[in-house]
Enzyme design. Structure first.
Site, PDB file in Angstrom:
ATOM      1  N   HIS A 246     -31.673  15.353 -14.075  1.00 51.72           N
ATOM      2  CA  HIS A 246     -31.439  14.253 -15.020  1.00 51.72           C
ATOM      3  C   HIS A 246     -30.672  13.104 -14.377  1.00 51.72           C
ATOM      4  O   HIS A 246     -30.077  12.273 -15.073  1.00 51.72           O
ATOM      5  CB  HIS A 246     -30.643  14.722 -16.260  1.00 51.72           C
ATOM      6  CG  HIS A 246     -31.336  15.744 -17.090  1.00 51.72           C
ATOM      7  ND1 HIS A 246     -30.653  16.779 -17.716  1.00 51.72           N
ATOM      8  CD2 HIS A 246     -32.634  15.931 -17.404  1.00 51.72           C
ATOM      9  CE1 HIS A 246     -31.513  17.538 -18.375  1.00 51.72           C
ATOM     10  NE2 HIS A 246     -32.722  17.037 -18.205  1.00 51.72           N
TER      11      HIS A 246
ATOM     12  N   ASN B   6     -45.027   9.387 -14.796  1.00 50.25           N
ATOM     13  CA  ASN B   6     -44.336  10.681 -14.860  1.00 50.25           C
ATOM     14  C   ASN B   6     -45.416  11.747 -15.037  1.00 50.25           C
ATOM     15  O   ASN B   6     -45.916  11.962 -16.136  1.00 50.25           O
ATOM     16  CB  ASN B   6     -43.346  10.692 -16.027  1.00 50.25           C
ATOM     17  CG  ASN B   6     -42.543  11.989 -16.108  1.00 50.25           C
ATOM     18  OD1 ASN B   6     -42.800  12.942 -15.371  1.00 50.25           O
ATOM     19  ND2 ASN B   6     -41.577  12.031 -17.004  1.00 50.25           N
TER      20      ASN B   6
ATOM     21  N   ARG C 141     -41.614   9.234 -11.079  1.00 44.05           N
ATOM     22  CA  ARG C 141     -40.535  10.203 -11.264  1.00 44.05           C
ATOM     23  C   ARG C 141     -40.858  11.448 -10.444  1.00 44.05           C
ATOM     24  O   ARG C 141     -41.934  12.027 -10.562  1.00 44.05           O
ATOM     25  CB  ARG C 141     -40.412  10.591 -12.734  1.00 44.05           C
ATOM     26  CG  ARG C 141     -39.311  11.626 -12.956  1.00 44.05           C
ATOM     27  CD  ARG C 141     -39.334  12.192 -14.365  1.00 44.05           C
ATOM     28  NE  ARG C 141     -38.251  13.149 -14.544  1.00 44.05           N
ATOM     29  CZ  ARG C 141     -38.356  14.315 -15.174  1.00 44.05           C
ATOM     30  NH1 ARG C 141     -39.528  14.676 -15.678  1.00 44.05           N
ATOM     31  NH2 ARG C 141     -37.319  15.110 -15.301  1.00 44.05           N
TER      32      ARG C 141
ATOM     33  N   HIS D 135     -26.135  14.462 -21.246  1.00 53.69           N
ATOM     34  CA  HIS D 135     -27.567  14.268 -21.509  1.00 53.69           C
ATOM     35  C   HIS D 135     -28.051  15.502 -22.269  1.00 53.69           C
ATOM     36  O   HIS D 135     -28.202  16.576 -21.686  1.00 53.69           O
ATOM     37  CB  HIS D 135     -28.325  14.113 -20.181  1.00 53.69           C
ATOM     38  CG  HIS D 135     -29.807  13.989 -20.346  1.00 53.69           C
ATOM     39  ND1 HIS D 135     -30.486  12.803 -20.158  1.00 53.69           N
ATOM     40  CD2 HIS D 135     -30.755  14.903 -20.674  1.00 53.69           C
ATOM     41  CE1 HIS D 135     -31.775  12.997 -20.365  1.00 53.69           C
ATOM     42  NE2 HIS D 135     -31.962  14.267 -20.680  1.00 53.69           N
TER      43      HIS D 135
ATOM     44  N   GLU E 169     -34.937   6.096 -18.919  1.00 52.76           N
ATOM     45  CA  GLU E 169     -35.238   6.495 -17.544  1.00 52.76           C
ATOM     46  C   GLU E 169     -36.356   5.636 -16.951  1.00 52.76           C
ATOM     47  O   GLU E 169     -36.356   5.357 -15.743  1.00 52.76           O
ATOM     48  CB  GLU E 169     -35.616   7.977 -17.515  1.00 52.76           C
ATOM     49  CG  GLU E 169     -34.447   8.890 -17.861  1.00 52.76           C
ATOM     50  CD  GLU E 169     -34.853  10.343 -18.025  1.00 52.76           C
ATOM     51  OE1 GLU E 169     -34.836  11.068 -17.027  1.00 52.76           O
ATOM     52  OE2 GLU E 169     -35.182  10.736 -19.167  1.00 52.76           O
TER      53      GLU E 169
ATOM     54  N   ARG F 108     -33.239  27.637 -22.496  1.00 52.73           N
ATOM     55  CA  ARG F 108     -32.569  28.167 -21.301  1.00 52.73           C
ATOM     56  C   ARG F 108     -31.172  28.664 -21.628  1.00 52.73           C
ATOM     57  O   ARG F 108     -30.469  28.078 -22.444  1.00 52.73           O
ATOM     58  CB  ARG F 108     -32.483  27.091 -20.205  1.00 52.73           C
ATOM     59  CG  ARG F 108     -33.820  26.564 -19.747  1.00 52.73           C
ATOM     60  CD  ARG F 108     -33.624  25.494 -18.674  1.00 52.73           C
ATOM     61  NE  ARG F 108     -34.847  24.759 -18.422  1.00 52.73           N
ATOM     62  CZ  ARG F 108     -34.924  23.440 -18.287  1.00 52.73           C
ATOM     63  NH1 ARG F 108     -33.838  22.698 -18.374  1.00 52.73           N
ATOM     64  NH2 ARG F 108     -36.088  22.866 -18.054  1.00 52.73           N
TER      65      ARG F 108
END
Length: 402
Positions: A184, A14, A95, A212, A388, A245
């Site tokens: 996600h 990743n 990823r 999530h 993940e 955010r």
């Protein structure tokens, strides 16, 4: 350190803008035989942490780019183990955040796949370029292994057009690839399957709402194992309230701040992505700090938690309408797995939607999947730890097996 040579292992990569995370994952069990993190890539001084069953090893080093980070990772394996040559590595799984409408599934990486990932960088300018840098460095270092790209967006390409399409001028939307992509997806796919198995159900016959909740947060409606709607949109800014955010906001706020405050597009982008959400409301990002402050009577923290949970309840209501029948609501990721106050704030008084929270079960801590609803709750409420890396390993093995 020993590692079974019969089990198939995948090196999961990743690559972020200034970091490189990696794990060696046993595809059959999800066990990580080694994990590591190279931080501050491209900065004056970097740092590597490499963890195996024998302990944690770390050191400062220079990592001017992702190629240097990849070589530092390789050196850590050589020095501290496990021995990658003896590990039965069958693939390297990467990823990749944005696959656009091109990749509805994971793919073997070749030069053409690299070109398309690069082309899609305008949809994820902070993520795809470093993802691609990691891919290029790893393909050079591990040239004898197949490399597989696993996209955060792929799981959501099953959304029907009515959910994925914005009511924007079609010519403009088509020209600039404006649609709902979500994010996600790797986590949502993993948790949806694990939640179904926990319930003793076939994923293809199970309807779920997966939440999530980490610093970034998203909700997905999963019908019979397929994503049919998700809260994030063209970018990860849309949807739930997050660490920094805004989530859903009137797009005219952009025009208002431009005209009234004289803010530039870049300033507004920075405001909405990095200075808003729970941080903008409280000055704190970590949910543990925010819930502690709320417990102490901090009015801003109390209100922020109410806003956070209220937005989640709105999405649960909307996705209940979308799915018709909901078998379970599954919480995952850092906040979803660990914050009992958030889960209670979301699920308390949702009996009219079929959810009856077991307050005592909700307070229990565990790293295993568990039920937090009462036995007579028509809709199960679950906590399902995400993984993940294991999902990427599974995808990599499936793709390389053909």
């Amino acid at each position: 350190m020993s590692m079974s040579t019969t089990a198939e292992h995948v090196l999961v990569i990743n690559a972020g803008s200034s970091s490189l995370k990696y794990q060696v994952v046993d595809e059959s069990t999800g066990a990580a035989t080694a994990t590591g993190l190279v931080e501050r890539v491209g900065q004056a001084s970097g740092h590597l942490t490499h963890t195996t069953d024998d302990g944690e090893f770390d050191r400062d080093l220079e990592v001017p780019d992702h190629t240097a980070a990849m070589k530092a990772m390789s050196a850590a394996f050589e020095e501290h183990g496990p021995d990658l040559a003896a590990a039965n590595l069958v693939a390297v799984g990467h990823r990749v955040v944005q696959g656009g409408a091109r990749f509805g599934h994971s793919v073997l990486i070749d030069d053409e796949a690299e070109r398309i990932i690069d082309e899609l960088s305008d949809l994820a300018p902070l993520h795809n370029p470093p993802n691609l840098a990691g891919i290029r460095a790893a393909r050079e270092l591990f040239a004898d292994l197949p490399h597989v790209a696993v996209f955060d967006t792929s799981f959501h390409l099953s959304m029907p057009e009515r959910a994925a399409t914005y009511a924007l001028d079609r010519e403009v939307a088509d020209r600039y690839r404006v649609r709902r992509y979500g994010a996600h997806g790797t986590s949502h796919q993993y948790v949806a399957r694990e939640a179904s198995h926990f319930l003793g159900r076939d994923p293809a016959e199970t309807n779920l709402i997966v939440l999530h909740l980490g610093n970034g947060a998203s909700a997905t409606a999963v019908a019979n194992g397929r994503s049919v709607d998700t809260s994030m949109g063209l970018t990860p800014l849309e949807g739930l309230v997050m660490g920094t955010r805004t989530g859903d906001i009137d797009p005219a706020v952009v025009f208002h701040l431009s005209r009234q405050a004289g803010m530039s597009i870049d300033e507004i982008d920075n405001l909405m992505n990095r200075r808003s959400g729970m941080y903008g409301l409280t000055g704190m990002i970590d949910m543990r700090d925010i819930t502690a402050a709320a417990d102490q009577g901090d009015d801003a923290a109390v209100l922020a938690l109410e806003i956070y949970c209220y937005r989640l309840r709105k999405y649960i209501g909307a996705y209940t309408a979308v799915l018709g029948r909901v078998d379970a609501i599954a919480f995952t990721a850092g906040i979803g797995e660990n914050s009992a106050p958030v889960r209670a704030g979301v699920l308390t008084d949702l009996a009219h939607l079929g959810v009856r929270l077991d307050a005592a079960a909700n307070e229990e801590r565990s790293d295993r999947a568990r039920r937090i609803s009462t036995p007579d709750s028509p809709v199960a409420a679950l906590v399902v730890p995400t993984n993940e890396e294991w999902e990427i390993a599974r995808e990599a093995v499936a793709i390389t097996a053909g």
